[in-house]
Design an enzyme around this catalytic site. Structure first.
Site, PDB file in Angstrom:
ATOM      1  N   LEU A  88       0.880  -1.165   0.000  1.00 39.82           N
ATOM      2  CA  LEU A  88       0.000   0.000   0.000  1.00 39.82           C
ATOM      3  C   LEU A  88       0.915   1.213   0.000  1.00 39.82           C
ATOM      4  CD1 LEU A  88      -2.669  -0.969   2.711  1.00 39.82           C
ATOM      5  CD2 LEU A  88      -2.952  -1.035   0.236  1.00 39.82           C
ATOM      6  N   ASP A  89       0.634   2.181  -0.860  1.00 40.16           N
ATOM      7  CA  ASP A  89       1.502   3.360  -0.869  1.00 40.16           C
ATOM      8  C   ASP A  89       1.381   4.101   0.456  1.00 40.16           C
ATOM      9  OD1 ASP A  89      -0.461   5.707  -1.173  1.00 40.16           O
ATOM     10  OD2 ASP A  89      -1.067   4.405  -2.822  1.00 40.16           O
ATOM     11  N   ALA A  90       2.314   4.975   0.711  1.00 40.70           N
ATOM     12  CA  ALA A  90       2.397   5.634   2.017  1.00 40.70           C
ATOM     13  C   ALA A  90       1.109   6.352   2.401  1.00 40.70           C
ATOM     14  CB  ALA A  90       3.572   6.608   2.035  1.00 40.70           C
ATOM     15  N   ASP A  91       0.421   6.954   1.428  1.00 45.03           N
ATOM     16  CA  ASP A  91      -0.788   7.711   1.726  1.00 45.03           C
ATOM     17  C   ASP A  91      -2.040   6.839   1.821  1.00 45.03           C
ATOM     18  OD1 ASP A  91       0.497  10.138   1.899  1.00 45.03           O
ATOM     19  OD2 ASP A  91       0.296  10.553  -0.246  1.00 45.03           O
ATOM     20  N   THR A  92      -1.916   5.563   1.494  1.00 44.48           N
ATOM     21  CA  THR A  92      -3.066   4.663   1.563  1.00 44.48           C
ATOM     22  C   THR A  92      -3.032   3.873   2.865  1.00 44.48           C
ATOM     23  OG1 THR A  92      -3.150   4.461  -0.841  1.00 44.48           O
ATOM     24  CG2 THR A  92      -4.276   2.762   0.423  1.00 44.48           C
TER      25      THR A  92
END
Length: 308
Positions: A172-176
């Site tokens: 999951l990307d950092a903002d997700t």
């Protein structure tokens, strides 16, 4: 949508001991093995076992026998007590490597032998671990970050220090935020990430703009992206308020930032994104940064979906 896995169990019926229900068994890695047929005639179980090359069918001949007693292995796996495991064996409800076992004293190798009870593969390998992490926003999906940023490895540092080699399944990307599966079962991890199994993931996206039926239709029919078309399996507008919308999206795509790119292309930039579900495994009411072990029903569901 994919129905959630049951977590409350099934009420036990009042039947004889040999019909007892299994409530704590953990499913194992491989659900499919080649079945061997028993030889015809009046051959003994030992001779049949030797003919088939199934050394585990030969009863315990003393301290030199290899492996562990089957009833002990079943008890350690949480299937039943040793006594009830013996009852299951007597009733012909236990299989080892495709052969029904009806003799007591059989020894097995938990790391190699395929054990089933009532046709369900049992996980007798105590080394395998399965966890769900509710990844907070801003956390990197890595086990170590050279820039010193918060990462998944920080959450499981104590387990790694204790000798458990865990890794995350996908990213999951950092903002997700949201559900991230952690395990040391490489085969399961590889299959869950392989496109051929089309494992569905569910997201809740807070987007800029008040969504309508047109967005639902576009996402389900397909959005043209720079690396090819992408479409959702299920879309639902949960809420609209003061220029924002909450949208549930289910898809089996695994391309990078796929949900964010689809919604941006449709004209609804994502403000917050949370993954809430992987196949039938749900995040539920876990707090950000929280972690829990998968239960047997969830694990069974995952193994079944990837043919293990």
């Amino acid at each position: 949508m994919t129905p959630p896995a049951r977590r409350d169990g099934t009420p036990e019926k009042k039947k004889r001991d040999s019909d007892m229900l299994l409530s704590n068994a953990k499913p194992a890695r491989h659900q499919h093995v080649k079945q061997n047929k028993r030889s015809a005639g009046s051959a003994t179980a030992d001779s049949v076992a030797r003919d088939l090359g199934a050394d585990w069918l030969v009863e315990d001949k003393g301290a030199s026998a290899k492996g562990e007693r089957l009833q002990k292995v079943l008890a350690k796996a949480g299937v039943a007590s040793r006594r009830h495991a013996e009852i299951l064996i007597d009733a012909g409800r236990v299989e080892v490597n495709g052969q029904i076992v009806v003799k007591q004293g059989v020894r097995v190798d938990p790391n190699k032998d395929v054990i089933r009870v009532d046709g369900v593969r049992i996980n007798v390998n105590e080394n395998h671990q399965y966890f769900i992490l509710n990844k907070p926003r801003g956390m990197q999906s890595t086990m170590d970050d050279e820039m010193g940023r918060p990462c998944v490895g920080d959450v499981v540092a104590d387990k790694v220090a204790a000798g458990q080699r865990l890794f995350h399944v996908g990213r999951l990307d950092a903002d997700t935020e949201g559900l991230l599966l952690l395990t040391n079962d490489g085969e399961l991890a590889n299959r869950l990430m392989h496109p051929k199994y089309e494992i569905k993931k569910t997201y809740l996206a807070t987007v800029l703009g008040e969504a309508n039926k047109k967005l639902v239709r576009e996402l389900k029919e397909g959005i043209e992206l720079e690396d090819g078309p992408a479409k959702a399996d299920f879309v639902q507008i949960i809420d609209k308020n003061q220029g924002f919308s909450l949208v549930r999206i289910e898809l089996h795509e695994g391309r990078k930032h796929i949900v964010r790119r689809m919604l941006k292309e449709a004209g609804y930039p994502v403000q917050r994104l949370v993954r809430t579900k992987l196949h039938t495994v749900q995040l539920g009411d876990m707090k950000p940064g929280g972690m829990r072990a998968l239960n047997s029903n969830e694990l069974t569901s995952l193994y079944k979906e990837v043919g293990m």
